[in-house]
Design a protein around this motif. Sequence first.
Motif, PDB file in Angstrom:
ATOM      1  N   VAL A 243     -38.616  -5.176   4.192  1.00  0.00           N
ATOM      2  CA  VAL A 243     -39.032  -4.958   2.808  1.00  0.00           C
ATOM      3  C   VAL A 243     -40.425  -4.337   2.750  1.00  0.00           C
ATOM      4  O   VAL A 243     -40.705  -3.464   1.917  1.00  0.00           O
ATOM      5  N   ALA A 244     -41.295  -4.777   3.645  1.00  0.00           N
ATOM      6  CA  ALA A 244     -42.647  -4.218   3.673  1.00  0.00           C
ATOM      7  C   ALA A 244     -42.634  -2.753   4.101  1.00  0.00           C
ATOM      8  O   ALA A 244     -43.425  -1.935   3.609  1.00  0.00           O
ATOM      9  N   THR A 245     -41.724  -2.418   5.012  1.00  0.00           N
ATOM     10  CA  THR A 245     -41.650  -1.053   5.546  1.00  0.00           C
ATOM     11  C   THR A 245     -40.825  -0.138   4.657  1.00  0.00           C
ATOM     12  O   THR A 245     -41.126   1.048   4.503  1.00  0.00           O
ATOM     13  N   ASP A 246     -39.775  -0.680   4.059  1.00  0.00           N
ATOM     14  CA  ASP A 246     -38.802   0.120   3.303  1.00  0.00           C
ATOM     15  C   ASP A 246     -38.429  -0.616   2.021  1.00  0.00           C
ATOM     16  O   ASP A 246     -37.345  -1.190   1.906  1.00  0.00           O
ATOM     17  N   PRO A 247     -39.318  -0.642   1.028  1.00  0.00           N
ATOM     18  CA  PRO A 247     -39.071  -1.417  -0.187  1.00  0.00           C
ATOM     19  C   PRO A 247     -37.785  -1.031  -0.909  1.00  0.00           C
ATOM     20  O   PRO A 247     -37.118  -1.891  -1.495  1.00  0.00           O
ATOM     21  N   ALA A 248     -37.411   0.239  -0.879  1.00  0.00           N
ATOM     22  CA  ALA A 248     -36.188   0.684  -1.565  1.00  0.00           C
ATOM     23  C   ALA A 248     -34.925   0.308  -0.800  1.00  0.00           C
ATOM     24  O   ALA A 248     -33.827   0.307  -1.355  1.00  0.00           O
ATOM     25  N   GLY A 249     -35.072   0.008   0.475  1.00  0.00           N
ATOM     26  CA  GLY A 249     -33.924  -0.414   1.275  1.00  0.00           C
ATOM     27  C   GLY A 249     -32.943   0.681   1.605  1.00  0.00           C
ATOM     28  O   GLY A 249     -31.761   0.409   1.859  1.00  0.00           O
ATOM     29  N   ASN A 250     -33.398   1.933   1.645  1.00  0.00           N
ATOM     30  CA  ASN A 250     -32.470   3.027   1.947  1.00  0.00           C
ATOM     31  C   ASN A 250     -33.090   4.132   2.808  1.00  0.00           C
ATOM     32  O   ASN A 250     -32.644   5.278   2.772  1.00  0.00           O
ATOM     33  N   PRO A 252     -33.290   6.341   5.709  1.00  0.00           N
ATOM     34  CA  PRO A 252     -32.291   6.692   6.730  1.00  0.00           C
ATOM     35  C   PRO A 252     -32.720   6.329   8.149  1.00  0.00           C
ATOM     36  O   PRO A 252     -31.882   6.063   9.010  1.00  0.00           O
ATOM     37  N   ALA A 253     -34.026   6.300   8.386  1.00  0.00           N
ATOM     38  CA  ALA A 253     -34.517   5.985   9.727  1.00  0.00           C
ATOM     39  C   ALA A 253     -34.322   4.514  10.077  1.00  0.00           C
ATOM     40  O   ALA A 253     -34.397   4.146  11.254  1.00  0.00           O
ATOM     41  N   LEU A 254     -34.068   3.673   9.059  1.00  0.00           N
ATOM     42  CA  LEU A 254     -33.974   2.236   9.297  1.00  0.00           C
ATOM     43  C   LEU A 254     -32.580   1.677   9.015  1.00  0.00           C
ATOM     44  O   LEU A 254     -32.426   0.460   8.874  1.00  0.00           O
ATOM     45  N   TRP A 255     -31.572   2.541   8.956  1.00  0.00           N
ATOM     46  CA  TRP A 255     -30.240   2.036   8.613  1.00  0.00           C
ATOM     47  C   TRP A 255     -29.766   0.969   9.589  1.00  0.00           C
ATOM     48  O   TRP A 255     -29.187  -0.050   9.193  1.00  0.00           O
ATOM     49  N   GLN A 256     -30.017   1.183  10.889  1.00  0.00           N
ATOM     50  CA  GLN A 256     -29.514   0.218  11.862  1.00  0.00           C
ATOM     51  C   GLN A 256     -30.276  -1.100  11.774  1.00  0.00           C
ATOM     52  O   GLN A 256     -29.680  -2.172  11.971  1.00  0.00           O
ATOM     53  N   GLU A 257     -31.558  -1.049  11.461  1.00  0.00           N
ATOM     54  CA  GLU A 257     -32.317  -2.287  11.311  1.00  0.00           C
ATOM     55  C   GLU A 257     -31.789  -3.103  10.128  1.00  0.00           C
ATOM     56  O   GLU A 257     -31.695  -4.335  10.203  1.00  0.00           O
ATOM     57  N   TRP A 258     -31.431  -2.420   9.027  1.00  0.00           N
ATOM     58  CA  TRP A 258     -30.845  -3.129   7.886  1.00  0.00           C
ATOM     59  C   TRP A 258     -29.474  -3.709   8.236  1.00  0.00           C
ATOM     60  O   TRP A 258     -29.152  -4.842   7.859  1.00  0.00           O
ATOM     61  N   VAL A 259     -28.682  -2.941   8.942  1.00  0.00           N
ATOM     62  CA  VAL A 259     -27.358  -3.430   9.360  1.00  0.00           C
ATOM     63  C   VAL A 259     -27.513  -4.642  10.271  1.00  0.00           C
ATOM     64  O   VAL A 259     -26.812  -5.664  10.111  1.00  0.00           O
ATOM     65  N   ASN A 260     -28.427  -4.563  11.231  1.00  0.00           N
ATOM     66  CA  ASN A 260     -28.675  -5.708  12.112  1.00  0.00           C
ATOM     67  C   ASN A 260     -29.110  -6.934  11.305  1.00  0.00           C
ATOM     68  O   ASN A 260     -28.631  -8.059  11.552  1.00  0.00           O
ATOM     69  N   PHE A 261     -30.011  -6.720  10.364  1.00  0.00           N
ATOM     70  CA  PHE A 261     -30.505  -7.835   9.551  1.00  0.00           C
ATOM     71  C   PHE A 261     -29.368  -8.510   8.782  1.00  0.00           C
ATOM     72  O   PHE A 261     -29.267  -9.749   8.769  1.00  0.00           O
ATOM     73  N   ALA A 295     -22.275   1.019   3.824  1.00  0.00           N
ATOM     74  CA  ALA A 295     -21.464   1.856   2.937  1.00  0.00           C
ATOM     75  C   ALA A 295     -22.108   1.996   1.560  1.00  0.00           C
ATOM     76  O   ALA A 295     -22.149   3.097   0.984  1.00  0.00           O
ATOM     77  N   THR A 296     -22.624   0.901   1.024  1.00  0.00           N
ATOM     78  CA  THR A 296     -23.180   0.932  -0.329  1.00  0.00           C
ATOM     79  C   THR A 296     -24.570   1.555  -0.380  1.00  0.00           C
ATOM     80  O   THR A 296     -24.937   2.169  -1.388  1.00  0.00           O
ATOM     81  N   HIS A 297     -25.345   1.415   0.685  1.00  0.00           N
ATOM     82  CA  HIS A 297     -26.733   1.896   0.658  1.00  0.00           C
ATOM     83  C   HIS A 297     -26.930   3.259   1.320  1.00  0.00           C
ATOM     84  O   HIS A 297     -27.914   3.942   1.019  1.00  0.00           O
ATOM     85  N   TYR A 298     -26.010   3.644   2.190  1.00  0.00           N
ATOM     86  CA  TYR A 298     -26.195   4.896   2.927  1.00  0.00           C
ATOM     87  C   TYR A 298     -25.018   5.857   2.779  1.00  0.00           C
ATOM     88  O   TYR A 298     -25.217   7.052   2.578  1.00  0.00           O
ATOM     89  N   ALA A 299     -23.788   5.353   2.886  1.00  0.00           N
ATOM     90  CA  ALA A 299     -22.629   6.241   2.820  1.00  0.00           C
ATOM     91  C   ALA A 299     -22.323   6.677   1.399  1.00  0.00           C
ATOM     92  O   ALA A 299     -21.963   7.839   1.160  1.00  0.00           O
ATOM     93  N   ALA A 300     -22.461   5.754   0.440  1.00  0.00           N
ATOM     94  CA  ALA A 300     -22.128   6.070  -0.951  1.00  0.00           C
ATOM     95  C   ALA A 300     -23.141   5.418  -1.883  1.00  0.00           C
ATOM     96  O   ALA A 300     -22.772   4.601  -2.733  1.00  0.00           O
ATOM     97  N   PRO A 301     -24.413   5.760  -1.768  1.00  0.00           N
ATOM     98  CA  PRO A 301     -25.451   5.074  -2.555  1.00  0.00           C
ATOM     99  C   PRO A 301     -25.364   5.329  -4.051  1.00  0.00           C
ATOM    100  O   PRO A 301     -25.924   4.561  -4.842  1.00  0.00           O
ATOM    101  N   ASP A 302     -24.683   6.407  -4.466  1.00  0.00           N
ATOM    102  CA  ASP A 302     -24.613   6.742  -5.885  1.00  0.00           C
ATOM    103  C   ASP A 302     -23.413   6.107  -6.584  1.00  0.00           C
ATOM    104  O   ASP A 302     -23.271   6.250  -7.795  1.00  0.00           O
TER     105      ASP A 302
END
Length: 451
Positions: A243-250, A252-261, A295-302
């Motif tokens: 959250v501190a690094t990527d407040p919006a949660g999207n 692209p450089a951190l997708w795997q860290e979010w998935v791991n979390f 899927a919701t945050h990276y593949a189809a965020p809209d």
Amino acid sequence: MSIGVFDLFTIGLGPSSSHTVGPMRAASDFISRLDAARVTRLQVDLYGSLAATGRGHGTLGAVLLGLEGFRPDEILPEQVDERLAAMRESGRLRVGGAGDVAFAEDDIVLHPLTELPGHSNGLRLQAWHGDALIDDAIYYSTGGGFITRDGETAAQAVDAPVPFPFETAAELLAHCERENLSMAEVQLRNEEATRTDPEIRGGIHTLSDVMTASVASGAAREGFLPGGLQVARRAPAWHARLVATDPAGNDPALWQEWVNFVALAVNEENASGGRIVTAPTNGAAGIIPAVLHYATHYAAPDRARDDVAVPFLLTAAAIGVLYKARASISGAEVGCQGEVGSASSMAAAGLAEVLGGTPRQVENAAEIAMEHNLGLTCDPIGGLVQIPCIERNAIAAAKAINAAKMALWGDGSHKVSLDDVIVTMRETGRDMSSKYKETALGGLAVNVVEC
């Protein structure tokens, strides 16, 4: 008979669908058939994997709660703690919520080296009124919370005929191509045999909400996981850092860290006995939420979350039907390839569907994910769903995402079919030594000191 999305994805408590959810359902079903007020004595025997790793998986307490009439989809974690503490203090349980019988965890008889003929997860329940035996039943917990009572058909199976029955990927693909439907649409038509469209979408919305809540709960708990291994919870610190690094949660450089979390948070919640969605098992419960998050945050965020979750989970369920029908989703039967492998395969298919894959690309994604989980053993240290289970979910979620991407870069044609891989998984599980199938007798369970 047909298995549906609400059979493969159910709301329950951790830490294990086969060892906690299934035994609680079995005990609840057993007692629901009796006049609970007449019961004066009980006997419970656990066999095979239920006995070998039952203490670490919460099986004994789950059986007691089931005998009190609780069901895993209804009971809350705080009720579990309250009732088990009361039973320990009094040495008595409220049979079906009505009777009062002297019975405690220590009265459950364990037979870790004896397997009943129907499945490696077996339990026998007996009830008496005085010296008269009221009922004597054997149940099997066959993975994912599914149960069977010996001599009866599967308790969770849907008896209503469906328009597109299938048990193989070839049959599923034939329906898709003949009717010009996606896998999600085929599964939706089958679901509509027993539920309305709003009920289906509402039910999937609820499942998605519980997945999200389990992530939040896992991220909020500090300290160590229960059970004696002193495994530190990582989800809270990881979440704070993300959250501190990527407040919006999207980012692209951190997708795997979010998935791991997400995978870690759900599985830490599961290991704590929290409320999660069995997907399709508790030990693999973090994979599908993690890939759905992608899927919701990276593949189809809209797209609205429900517009992603509905086709994702319907497609994942269609693939889950194949594993349940043709192989197994039980770690005690085929090793962790049946739990984490199946979940990874289901998640890959769901993501490929959301990304616009054709039915053959979706099938290819599911095949790739399982092909690279073949032979995966189930060897939890201390019989706890912690090591290697929690990290294994994160790794398998990343495999699912990669499998979907690989499949979508192809045209759907491939040498090895999903049906080939499912048969291979089943045969590999049969050949696998029993010590690697949730018995705590092999692998990491014996080579790592519990401290």
